[in-house]
Design a protein around this motif. Structure first.
Motif, short mmCIF file in Angstrom:
data_model
loop_
_atom_site.label_atom_id
_atom_site.label_comp_id
_atom_site.label_asym_id
_atom_site.label_seq_id
_atom_site.Cartn_x
_atom_site.Cartn_y
_atom_site.Cartn_z
N PRO A 1113 8.23 21.20 14.15
CA PRO A 1113 9.05 22.51 13.75
C PRO A 1113 10.37 22.51 13.65
CG PRO A 1113 7.09 23.08 15.11
CD PRO A 1113 7.23 21.78 15.02
N ALA A 1114 11.01 21.95 14.86
CA ALA A 1114 12.50 21.75 14.96
C ALA A 1114 13.03 20.86 13.77
CB ALA A 1114 12.93 21.24 16.23
N ALA A 1115 12.51 19.76 13.32
CA ALA A 1115 12.96 18.96 12.23
C ALA A 1115 12.74 19.85 11.02
CB ALA A 1115 11.90 17.66 12.30
N GLN A 1116 11.73 20.61 10.89
CA GLN A 1116 11.88 21.58 9.69
C GLN A 1116 12.85 22.47 9.67
OE1 GLN A 1116 7.64 22.87 10.41
NE2 GLN A 1116 7.32 22.65 8.25
N HIS A 1117 13.27 22.95 10.74
CA HIS A 1117 14.31 23.78 10.80
C HIS A 1117 15.79 23.07 10.78
CE1 HIS A 1117 16.22 27.66 11.80
NE2 HIS A 1117 17.02 27.09 12.70
N SER A 1118 15.93 22.00 11.12
CA SER A 1118 16.94 21.17 10.64
C SER A 1118 17.21 20.88 9.36
CB SER A 1118 17.16 19.86 11.47
OG SER A 1118 16.70 20.02 12.86
N VAL A 1119 16.03 20.48 8.63
CA VAL A 1119 16.23 20.49 7.15
C VAL A 1119 16.55 21.67 6.49
CG1 VAL A 1119 15.00 19.93 5.17
CG2 VAL A 1119 14.73 18.63 7.18
N TYR A 1120 15.96 22.74 6.97
CA TYR A 1120 16.42 24.08 6.26
C TYR A 1120 17.86 24.52 6.47
CZ TYR A 1120 17.07 29.06 6.56
OH TYR A 1120 17.51 30.35 6.54
N LEU A 1121 18.37 24.26 7.84
CA LEU A 1121 19.80 24.42 8.03
C LEU A 1121 20.57 23.53 7.01
CD1 LEU A 1121 19.81 24.68 11.92
CD2 LEU A 1121 20.04 26.59 10.29
N LEU A 1122 20.13 22.29 7.14
CA LEU A 1122 21.10 21.48 5.97
C LEU A 1122 20.85 22.06 4.50
CD1 LEU A 1122 20.39 17.66 7.43
CD2 LEU A 1122 22.46 18.92 7.25
N ALA A 1123 19.78 22.41 4.24
CA ALA A 1123 19.60 22.87 2.86
C ALA A 1123 20.36 24.11 2.61
CB ALA A 1123 18.02 22.90 2.64
N CYS A 1146 5.74 16.35 3.81
CA CYS A 1146 5.08 17.78 3.65
C CYS A 1146 5.63 18.92 4.19
CB CYS A 1146 3.59 17.56 3.59
SG CYS A 1146 2.88 16.38 2.43
N MET A 1147 5.74 18.83 5.55
CA MET A 1147 6.16 19.92 6.54
C MET A 1147 7.84 20.08 6.34
SD MET A 1147 3.30 20.77 7.83
CE MET A 1147 3.95 22.09 8.95
N LEU A 1148 8.43 19.05 5.99
CA LEU A 1148 9.79 19.34 5.73
C LEU A 1148 10.08 20.02 4.49
CD1 LEU A 1148 11.42 15.82 6.85
CD2 LEU A 1148 11.27 17.91 8.13
N TRP A 1149 9.31 19.49 3.44
CA TRP A 1149 9.08 20.50 2.10
C TRP A 1149 8.93 21.81 2.39
CZ3 TRP A 1149 11.72 19.40 -1.96
CH2 TRP A 1149 11.98 18.03 -2.42
N ARG A 1150 8.01 22.01 3.13
CA ARG A 1150 7.50 23.66 3.69
C ARG A 1150 8.61 24.21 4.28
NH1 ARG A 1150 1.42 22.11 5.63
NH2 ARG A 1150 1.05 20.92 3.74
N ALA A 1151 9.39 23.57 4.99
CA ALA A 1151 10.43 24.05 5.87
C ALA A 1151 11.44 24.75 4.93
CB ALA A 1151 11.33 23.33 6.64
N LEU A 1152 11.36 24.38 3.66
CA LEU A 1152 12.64 24.96 2.73
C LEU A 1152 12.14 26.44 2.24
CD1 LEU A 1152 13.59 21.62 0.82
CD2 LEU A 1152 14.70 22.70 2.86
N ALA A 1153 10.98 26.77 2.76
CA ALA A 1153 10.48 27.99 1.78
C ALA A 1153 10.49 29.03 2.71
CB ALA A 1153 9.02 27.71 1.52
N VAL A 1154 11.13 28.96 3.81
CA VAL A 1154 11.16 30.03 4.94
C VAL A 1154 12.11 31.10 4.71
CG1 VAL A 1154 10.52 28.34 6.90
CG2 VAL A 1154 12.75 28.86 6.53
N GLU A 1155 12.98 31.01 3.80
CA GLU A 1155 14.02 32.12 3.45
C GLU A 1155 13.95 32.11 1.90
OE1 GLU A 1155 17.11 34.38 2.38
OE2 GLU A 1155 17.34 32.12 2.15
N PRO A 1156 13.63 33.52 1.44
CA PRO A 1156 13.28 33.58 0.09
C PRO A 1156 14.57 33.21 -0.84
CG PRO A 1156 12.60 35.77 1.33
CD PRO A 1156 13.42 34.63 2.31
N ARG A 1157 15.67 33.54 -0.37
CA ARG A 1157 16.86 33.01 -1.30
C ARG A 1157 16.80 31.51 -1.55
NH1 ARG A 1157 22.21 35.84 0.60
NH2 ARG A 1157 21.26 35.35 2.37
N LEU A 1158 16.82 30.74 -0.39
CA LEU A 1158 16.93 29.30 -0.45
C LEU A 1158 15.57 28.65 -1.03
CD1 LEU A 1158 17.68 26.70 0.55
CD2 LEU A 1158 16.74 26.91 2.64
#
Length: 1578
Positions: A1113-1123, A1146-1158
């Motif tokens: 989950p933390a790595a997902q959030h890291s990718v999200y923040l970078l994105a 796969c989980m890293l891709w899913r992290a990019l969906a947590v915020e609608p605009r992103l």
């Protein structure tokens, strides 16, 4: 209220008295009493009339009415008129005697009425009772009982009638045969006698003061004759006791000559009953009364009965009082009362009987006898005055008894003796000494359990009683002052009285102050006349030494100092002014502390300072030498008190230091060396302290005496190898050497610094080393004795400290430094690494600390060895011991850790550079990362300490970068979430210090305070909290601070260090690392665009290595923040991941969906990537066959897989909805152009081998992948019905195959038209431009989709017909036959398209609606709504008891909402307080409060509310029916009489009368309660 209404109320309640339920019946009686309180006459008349008219009413109900009448009469009898009283008396008399059988509750109730009336109308009652006494006929038992009760209740009224009563009763005594009747007669005669005695004792207040005892004597004797001679012989125990109870008071009324005549029979008769009855209280009480009567008439017969009396009474007093029964205790008191009577009449006979029994060894006999002796000393003081010597002499053997019960009794006797002058007699001193001996008992020697009546076992112990007794005798008995002063002083010095020191000192202080008030002559002690008293030197030494343990023995330190202060004229005449100033300061210091908080060393130093100042003031060498001699003599007294003996040694050293005679000093030092008990560690330490203190003034003599002792025959004999087993064991020799080594150490530590340096190596260290290692046959042999080692380390430490603290230390070259450091490290390494048993390593490290500071400096290797060895010795220890594991162990641990801290800071001080700091941290780094929590905690604590020290001593001469900042912060910051709270705190401190170090290297001054860095300190509280949410939120805040102050060039090194921490075995720290990484990316990620591929790559690799579930989950959030900052770069980096996608990717891709605009941005980029490249490439293999192979291209395939992962996240829903048309169309086209397309060969091989567990298990086949993604898109966008329809019809499978693809597209269109019609306009708009697609499959698919839409009503409903026809028309000339065929199908397809409401209970809904109306009724409608609220108030209140919980809850809500409309703050507050949802409601309490406020603020509502209540009397629900009369009663209770016109009382009574017949007992109870309250409206 009219009389008729009152009568209705009473009759209604009386009719309900026959209720079968006891609770209802009790409430009816209470209601009658309420009527009676307000209208006693009418109520009593109603009751009388009811009983008279209902002659057949059963006796239990008649008794209930009579009890109610008695309760009314008990408080309102004075309001009766004579006629009413007469009527009630006749009724009660009739009821009481209606049946001859014994019906106790009925007759008792009637008797109670007569007694209550008799308090005011005694003549009428007695007249009626006398009328019931018929000559020659036995009276009714109830009549006798009533007469007896009246005699107690109104003696002055009854006694004048006694002659008439007795004349009627006595003739029939002989006729009474039944035991119950006889018991009644006995009780009556007892009460008559007691009443007569009370009357005679208070003739001044009696109505007829001429009445004399003679008026009753003859009749009483006649009764006595029957009772004693006939009835006392009965076999019935109850009757015998009743006779005995009566005989006691009757004996006082007997004629004197008759009493004298009867005593020889009477006394033996009573005594004989002791053997027949277990409960002896009544016997003893009666016996005491008889003895008093006999003594009062001067009986001579009593002498002849004395022996039997004493024996019987003594056996009673010796019975152990272990029962909790009050009668047993009372019997003891009555027996002692008998002894008092006998002591006053026959003291000689009594003592002759008692005193010999003190010589017996039987515990019970001796304790009982002592009780009697104490009692007669107090109660017959005059008679015992000339018997004092005999009593004192008889105490000889009891004083020797060791039994605790006997001791307690003896102390109590001595206390009584002190108050009556016994201790002034010869032999009194033995009693005083006995008390002191008991005061000296240790508390732990009180094994007995406390008595049943004792609350505190310690309060009843022999010691506690003795302490209280000594103090009370000293302070409250004036005649004891000259006895105790100065006699008590002689108990101060003997060891056996040590436990009594506190009470002794307190008593002596009080006595001394009284003597001072009497004058100086009375206070000054004449030692010549009191040879047994201790000398002033002995007293001074004793009191000073015991003060060193001030809280022992109930605070003997303060008591001893107060005594010492008050004795100053008897110690030395010059001490007064000084001691009056200093002693209160010492006492104040003790008051500020407790036994747990007192710093012992500091306290002892204060006492020694007090001694030094005292000796300086006296300044008399002879006096000082005498004191030193006395102190040395007292040494053996403290063999069992090592701490106090240690302090005594210090006192001796202080005193010798003040002495000017060198011969005396050396003589005493020699004696101390020769007589010391070297086996005791505390004594060795004390001896060494003594020598050290003495060396302050006599350094040369002290060293010389130590040398002389070593050369003396005593010492040489003890260590000679040939005599080693003859005089002393080898172990004992080691102890002597230990003491000598310690002595040298203390001498070095205490002696003047200017004199010590010259003797350190030549004298002190030479002798220390000589004693530590011995040469045997020329071979150096070192001891293995740990005590000797410790002494060596301790002494070397003291020597080193002495060198360091010298002003000449800088120029001193310590040649033995390296040798001593090596020796200390050898000791440290020899200690067990996992446990801390001795203070050797602490002392050794402390020694190294001092040695490091001395020249010459250690070389690098030696420094590293010291650091490594000391760290390894401490860090690997088991966790810090807790308090319950032993305070000493915890203290040793902390002191050892402090020693290590001091050593490390001392070493750092020698190299105050970033490199020196780095070396230290490198040594600590393995321990910081240790898997064991306690090791991490210690390492972080040390790191924080070193960083603080480095910061505090930072000196920057030029601006230079701090290159390792990122690495160090990366090392410490994840520890902010360590499992150990202490580690977390220290980690913050480390980061705090590092940030300030960076600021220091940037050129900021030392006193500069950075607002951002200072926030770290405020975050420390959040790290204490164990809640993970709070903890990691705090870590995030720490990361924000780091991000704001970290130089840009350190950012990537910090991130890479943090990434390493993801694999930390301590999961909390790994989590903290993830939190801080993400914080850094959020705050500073904007500058990392070039590093995005590297960061994403590191993250993917760490995900494969890390074990913790939190890392993903933390790595997902890291990718999200970078994105969020570099979206395109992140998408490109992730698209470069190999296929098939592993689960982490796969989980890293899913992290990019947590915020609608992103998510929308990512979906857009993926759609772009998918559309930009060709979907497949045709291989040239077709030259060898008929058809070419189509192979999928990687980028669209990766984008398809990525789309699936992004859209599989629920958070992607809004973004999918936003891009619904584009996604649907692109994915539908992707499906169509991948039908029959193959995977690249390398991926095909992987598919055949099967995916590894780390890889996603989804099908990678291009068309299937596209179908799955389309299906996922429809699910995420809310089109579940479309998906389900396709699942049911097999549409998805058709889409995947070449043969069924067209049908699949048709079924998809049908499902979309039926379940997702509103989506179609935008979908069609996007599809419009695809008719010219270069791929034939795409044109076929879209045409099939459009054609099927014309088969649905959706085309008309959504006005899509024109656009559909236009799209199809454009495709009529398509080159593909399939497309043209589908166009024709579409043109042929022109053909078409329900809610369930919840129900709710009507009552619940309507009540809640009523509550909600409050929100909308404003302005003109407020008055109307208020009227509705008032009208609904009673129903809402009553329905709080509704059996349906939802209705009751709705009523709560409505009342809370409508409360403010009533404009009564108290009422509204009550509703808010009691009617909160989920809170238990005490309905009665709430209703009472509500009615009180209603009647106070809205009195005019009474009639309206009562009318509403009447309606609910007929409710079908029992709870509501019961609530209505309860409400009625409370309204009436709080109403005012002026509201009476609002109430139709007759209607209300009639309604409540009906409720009294309700089947539910609760309803009947409430109705009766309400009826009782209606009297309020009179």
């Amino acid at each position: 209220m009219t009389e008729s209404s009152m009568k209705k109320l009473a009759s209604t309640l009386l009719d309900a008295i026959t209720d079968k339920d006891p609770l209802v019946q009790e409430q009816v009686c209470s209601a009658l009493c309420s009527l009676g309180e307000a209208r006693p006459v009418e109520t009593l008349r109603a009751c009388e009339e009811y009983l008279r008219q209902h002659d057949k009413l059963a006796h239990p109900y008649r008794a209930a009415v009579l009890r109610a009448m008695e309760r009314v009469l008990s408080s309102r009898a004075s309001e009766l008129d004579k006629d009413t009283a007469s009527t009630i008396i006749l009724l009660a008399s009739s009821e009481m005697t209606k049946t001859k059988d014994l019906v106790w509750d009925w007759q008792q109730a009637a008797s109670g009425v007569l007694v209550a009336v008799g308090r005011q109308f005694i003549s009428k009652v007695m007249e009626e009772l006398l009328r019931r006494l018929h000559p020659g006929t036995l009276p009714h038992c109830a009549v006798l009982h009533t007469l007896a009760s009246l005699s107690v209740a109104n003696a002055f009224g009854v006694v004048p009638f006694l002659p008439s009563v007795l004349s009627s009763l006595l003739p029939v005594l002989g006729v009474a045969k039944q035991d119950t009747v006889r018991v009644a007669f006995c009780s009556a005669l007892q009460r008559f006698s007691e009443g007569a005695l009370e009357y005679l004792a208070n003739l001044d207040r009696a109505p007829d003061p001429t009445v004399r005892k003679d008026a009753f004597a003859t009749d009483i004797f006649s009764a006595y004759d029957v009772l004693f001679h006939q009835w006392l012989q009965s076999r019935e125990a109850k009757l015998r006791l009743a006779v005995v109870e009566a005989l006691g008071p009757m004996s006082h009324l007997l004629p004197s000559e008759r009493l004298e005549e009867q005593l020889p029979k009477l006394l033996p008769g009573i005594l004989a009953l002791y053997k027949k009855h277990a409960e002896t209280f009544y016997l003893s009480k009666s016996l005491g009364q008889i003895l008093e009567a006999a003594v009062s008439v001067g009986s001579r017969t009593l002498e002849t009965q004395l022996d039997a009396l004493l024996a019987a009474l003594h056996s009673q007093i010796c019975v152990p009082v272990e029962s909790s029964s009050p009668l047993v205790m009372s019997n003891q008191k009555e027996v002692l009362r008998c002894f008092t009577v006998l002591a006053c009449s026959s003291p000689d006979r009594l003592l002759a009987f008692l005193l010999p029994r003190l010589d017996t060894s039987n515990e019970r006999t001796r304790v009982g006898t002592l009780q009697v002796v104490r009692h007669v000393i107090n109660s017959a003081a005059a008679q015992m005055e000339d018997k004092k010597p005999f009593i004192l002499s008889s105490m000889r053997l009891p004083l020797l008894d060791t039994n605790s019960k006997v001791k307690r009794a003896v102390v109590q006797v001595i206390s009584a003796m002190a108050h009556h002058g016994y201790l002034e007699q010869p032999g009194g001193e033995a009693m005083i000494e006995y008390i002191v001996q008991q005061c000296a008992l240790p508390p732990e020697q009180e094994p007995e359990k406390p008595g049943p009546g004792s609350k505190d076992p310690k309060a009843d112990s022999v010691r506690a009683i003795s302490v209280r007794t000594l103090y009370l005798v000293s302070t409250t008995v004036d005649r004891m002052s000259h006895v105790l002063w100065p006699y008590l002083l002689q108990f101060l010095t003997p060891v056996r009285f040590t436990g009594a020191l506190t009470p002794l000192c307190r008593s002596l202080v009080h006595l001394a102050q009284k003597r001072q008030e009497a004058g100086a002559d009375a206070f000054l002690i004449q030692y010549d006349a009191h040879a047994s008293l201790p000398s002033p030197y002995a007293v001074t030494g004793r009191l000073l030494v015991v003060s060193s343990s001030p809280y022992l023995g109930d605070g003997r330190g303060a008591a001893a100092l107060r005594l010492l202060s008050v004795l100053h004229p008897n110690i030395h005449p010059l001490l007064g002014q000084h001691w009056e100033t200093t002693v209160p300061l010492l006492l104040g210091y003790l008051d500020e502390h407790t036994e747990e908080t007192l710093p012992q060393e500091e306290w002892e130093e204060k006492l020694l300072m007090f001694l030094r100042d005292t000796l300086a003031i006296i300044s008399d060498n002879a006096w000082i030498c005498q004191l030193s001699l006395e102190l040395c003599r007292q040494l053996p007294c403290y063999d069992e008190a090592p701490q106090e003996k240690n302090f005594l040694y210090k006192c001796i050293g202080t005193t010798l230091g003040a002495a000017s005679s060198k011969e005396v000093v050396r003589k005493h030092l020699q004696e101390l060396l020769e007589t010391a008990r070297y086996q005791e560690e505390a004594e060795r330490e004390g001896l060494a302290c003594c020598f050290g203190i003495c060396a302050i003034s006599h350094l040369e003599d002290t060293l010389a005496q130590l040398e002389d002792f070593v050369r003396s025959e005593v010492f040489r004999k003890s260590i000679g190898i040939l005599n080693i087993f003859k005089d002393r064991s080898e172990n004992e020799v080691e102890k002597v050497k230990s003491a000598l080594i310690l002595c040298y150490g203390h001498v070095a530590a205490r002696a003047p610094r200017e004199l010590v340096l010259a003797k350190v190596e030549s004298d002190i260290l030479r002798n220390i080393c000589q004693h530590f290692s011995t040469k045997v046959l020329g071979i150096k042999v070192e001891t293995k004795d740990p005590a000797l080692k410790l002494c060596l380390v301790q002494s070397v430490c003291m020597v080193s400290r002495a060198i360091c603290s010298s002003t000449q230390a800088g120029s001193f070259h310590f040649t033995r430094k390296a040798e001593l450091v090596a020796q200390m490290m050898e000791f440290i390494r020899a200690e067990p690494p996992d446990s801390l048993r001795t203070p050797i390593r602490k002392k050794a490290m402390l020694t190294c600390t001092y040695l490091v500071s001395v020249e010459p400096a250690l070389d690098e290797q030696a420094r590293a060895d010291v650091i490594h060895g000391c760290l390894h010795s401490i860090m690997a220890l088991l966790p810090e011991p807790k308090e319950e594991d032993g305070g000493c162990q915890k203290s040793l641990y902390l002191e050892t850790l402090h020693a290590l801290e001091d050593l490390l800071t001392s070493l750092l001080q020698r190299n105050m550079t970033p490199q020196g700091l780095q070396i230290m941290i490198e040594h600590l780094s393995p321990w910081i990362k240790s898997p064991r929590g306690h090791e991490r905690a210690r390492a972080l604590g040390l790191s924080a300490l070193l960083l603080r020290y480095f910061l505090e001593h930072l000196r920057v001469s030029a601006l230079v970068p701090f290159h390792n900042l990122g690495l160090l912060i990366g090392l410490f910051s994840p520890r902010c979430a360590d499992l150990w709270p202490a580690t977390r705190q220290e980690a913050v401190d480390c980061v705090y210090s590092l940030l300030y170090l960076q600021l220091g290297y940037e050129g900021f001054s030392r006193d500069y305070r950075d607002d951002v860095a200072e926030r770290l300190l405020s975050l420390k509280d959040g790290l204490v909290h164990p809640d993970p949410a709070i903890l990691f939120h705090t870590c995030h805040s720490v990361g924000q601070i780091i991000a704001k102050r970290l130089p840009p060039d350190q950012l990537i090194s910090l991130l890479l260090t943090m990434f390493e921490a993801l694999g930390d075995p301590e999961k909390n720290c790994s989590r903290a690392a993830t939190v801080m990484i993400n914080c850094l990316l959020q705050e500073r990620g904007g500058v990392l665009q070039e590093k995005v591929p590297e960061i994403v790559s590191v993250l993917r690799s760490k995900l494969q290595e890390a074990q913790g579930e939190h890392v993903l989950p933390a790595a997902q959030h890291s990718v999200y923040l970078l994105a969020t900052q570099h979206c395109a770069a992140v998408v490109s980096s992730l698209l470069g991941s190999p296929l098939p996608l592993d689960s982490h990717t796969c989980m890293l891709w899913r992290a990019l969906a947590v915020e609608p605009r992103l998510a929308a941005q990512v979906l857009g980029l993926l759609l772009e990537k998918m559309s930009r490249d060709v979907p497949f490439k045709e291989s040239r293999a077709f030259l060898l066959g008929r058809t070419p192979d189509r192979v999928a291209t990687l980028l669209p395939l990766s984008a398809t897989c990525a789309l699936f992962e992004v859209m599989s996240t629920p958070a992607a829903g809004p973004a999918v909805l936003e891009l619904y048309p584009q996604l649907f169309v692109v994915l539908l086209l992707r499906v169509s152009c991948t039908v029959g397309v193959q995977l690249p060969r390398n991926l095909q091989a992987q598919e055949r081998r099967g995916a590894s567990p780390a890889l996603a298990t989804r099908n990678l086949e291009p068309c299937s992948s596209a179908v799955d993604t389309l299906r996922s898109m429809l699910l995420r966008s809310g089109s579940e019905d479309v998906v389900q329809r396709m699942d049911l019809e097999g549409g998805w499978e058709l889409l995947r195959t070449s043969a069924g693809h067209e049908e699949g597209a048709t079924r998809l269109a049908r499902a979309m038209a039926e379940h997702a019609g509103p989506r179609l306009p935008l979908v069609l708009k996007t599809l419009a431009c695809t008719h010219s697609s270069a791929y034939e499959n795409q044109r076929v698919t879209t045409t099939a989709f459009l054609a099927e839409l014309l088969n649905s009503n959706v085309a008309n409903d959504l006005m899509l017909l024109d656009s559909l026809l236009e799209s199809l028309a454009a495709r009529q000339k398509d080159t593909c036959a399939s497309v043209r065929r589908l166009v024709l199908r579409g043109l042929a397809n022109l053909a078409s398209g329900c809610p369930d409401k919840e129900k709710m209970e009507f009552r619940t809904a309507s009540i809640r609606l009523f509550g909600h109306l409050n929100k909308v009724c404003h302005g003109d409608c407020e008055d109307v709504f208020l009227d509705q609220v008032v009208g609904g108030l009673a129903p809402l209140l009553l329905h709080l008891q509704d059996p349906q919980a939802t209705v009751a809850s709705a009523c709560r809500f409505a009342l809370r909402m409508c409360g403010p409309n009533l404009a009564c703050e108290e009422l509204s507050a009550a509703f808010q307080k009691h009617l909160q949802e989920g809170r238990a409601l005490h309905f009665g309490e709430f209703l009472n409060t509500t009615c009180k406020h209603l009647m106070h603020h809205f009195p005019d509502l009474l009639g309206r509310l009562l009318t509403t209540c009447l309606f609910y009397f007929k409710s079908s629900w029992e709870n509501v029916r019961a609530a209505a009369p309860l409400f009625t009663g409370f309204l009436v209770l709080h109403s005012e009489p002026r509201q009476q016109p609002q109430v139709d009382l007759d209607q209300l009574i009639a309604a409540l009368q009906i409720l009294l017949k309700d089947p539910a007992p609760e309803v009947r109870t409430r109705a009766a309660e309400a009826l009782g309250r209606l009297v309020k409206l009179a």
